[in-house]
Design a protein around this motif. Structure first.
Motif: not given
Length: 333
Positions: A45-50
């Motif tokens: 999820a963090a990678l997707y947001d970035a």
């Protein structure tokens, strides 16, 4: 095509989220370029947001191969696990619409359908960050014994070796295949995957596998050598047919004492995702259709060259027509 053997592919059912990034993005997020790294849901999820704007496409290594086989006009089935959520329905629709038989029941509870955040750098290298999600729910209960018995080739991706239930399912599928005269094909999938399970992969290659797919780095890692000739000699003593891909250097197909060198087809590389998957599709289709190894190598090279010319890991062009246009070869059926 009733005269063509079915290829049953088994792997992680994944929806890819693909974005172009620079090398600095990989550095900031401590990603290893060109690798497939398993991540938890929070990291995904963090990678997707970035990530910058991305596209979502159904993927998964063996699933891509199954779609490629169907695109050539071959008969393909697939075993893989999704959740009965939105992305699971997208995956199921896409693979069936591509002409692949897919009957594995979706999970009604548990983790969400798997996703892979695919980061494509300017050099066209892809770095995959995979949240396995529902894939880990693949068990021996999902192994369709009748489908395996009816197939000509069982093709398994090495990524399935990452969890014990999946490993047990693969072992059971291979046992059924071998008991019923079905050829077993394995792709080593990723050199980091080989590093994690080298001893177990060596045991598979030495006792359960008839056809092996590997890129050069994976094969060298399997035998812990930097000498390709040494690795080739070791593997050809264990496996009847070996295909070793070497990027722009083409590929080598080993069969007994025979060695066929297949040149890479020229192309403008946009995204290397799916190159190995579609290479396998070309060669497996040829084997199932009764074509020669040389013809299979040419089909494999062409399919790989095509898929890396655009974003995504599944064919967007008509592979049968490309075979005529680029190779001058008319496929059966």
């Amino acid at each position: 095509m009733s005269d063509t053997k079915t290829v049953l592919c088994m792997g992680n059912a994944i929806v890819d989220v693909i974005a172009r990034v620079d090398d600095a993005f990989l550095d900031r997020h401590e990603r290893i370029k060109g690798s497939m790294m398993l991540v938890d849901e929070a990291t995904s999820a963090a990678l997707y947001d970035a990530m910058p704007p991305a596209i979502e496409r159904s993927g998964g290594s063996a699933a891509n191969t199954a779609v490629g086989i169907a695109a050539f006009g071959g008969a393909a089935r697939y075993i893989g696990k999704v959740r009965d959520d939105q992305l699971g329905r997208v995956f199921s629709h896409d693979i069936r619409a591509a002409g692949v038989a897919f009957e594995t029941p979706a999970a009604s509870d548990g983790p969400a359908t798997a996703t892979s955040m695919v980061l494509v750098t300017p050099d066209a290298q892809r770095t995959m960050n995979t949240y396995l999600g529902a894939c880990v729910g693949l068990t021996v209960d999902d192994v369709d014994a009748d489908a395996i018995k009816q197939a000509g080739i069982l093709y398994v991706e090495g990524y399935l070796w990452d969890t014990p239930p999946q490993k047990e399912a693969v072992t059971r599928a291979m046992d059924i295949a071998r008991e019923n005269g079905v050829q077993v094909a394995l792709t080593l999938s990723d050199s980091f995957c080989v590093d994690r399970f080298r001893a177990e992969f060596r045991a598979l290659v030495e006792g359960r596998v008839d056809i092996l797919f590997a890129n050069e780095d994976e094969l060298l890692s399997l035998y812990e050598t930097q000498n390709l000739e040494e690795a080739k000699e070791q593997v050809r003593r264990c496996v009847d047919l070996v295909a070793v891909t070497r990027s722009e250097k083409g590929s080598i197909i080993l069969h007994g004492d025979e060695g066929i060198t297949v040149p890479a087809l020229p192309t403008d590389v946009a995204d290397s995702t799916g190159a190995g998957d579609l290479y396998a599709a070309g060669l497996l289709y040829a084997l199932a259709a009764g074509l020669t190894l040389e013809q299979g190598g040419r089909l494999a090279s062409m399919a790989a060259a095509d898929v890396i010319s655009y974003l995504g890991a599944r064919p967007e062009n008509d592979l049968r027509q490309l075979t005529v246009d680029r190779l001058g070869l008319h496929l059966p059926g």
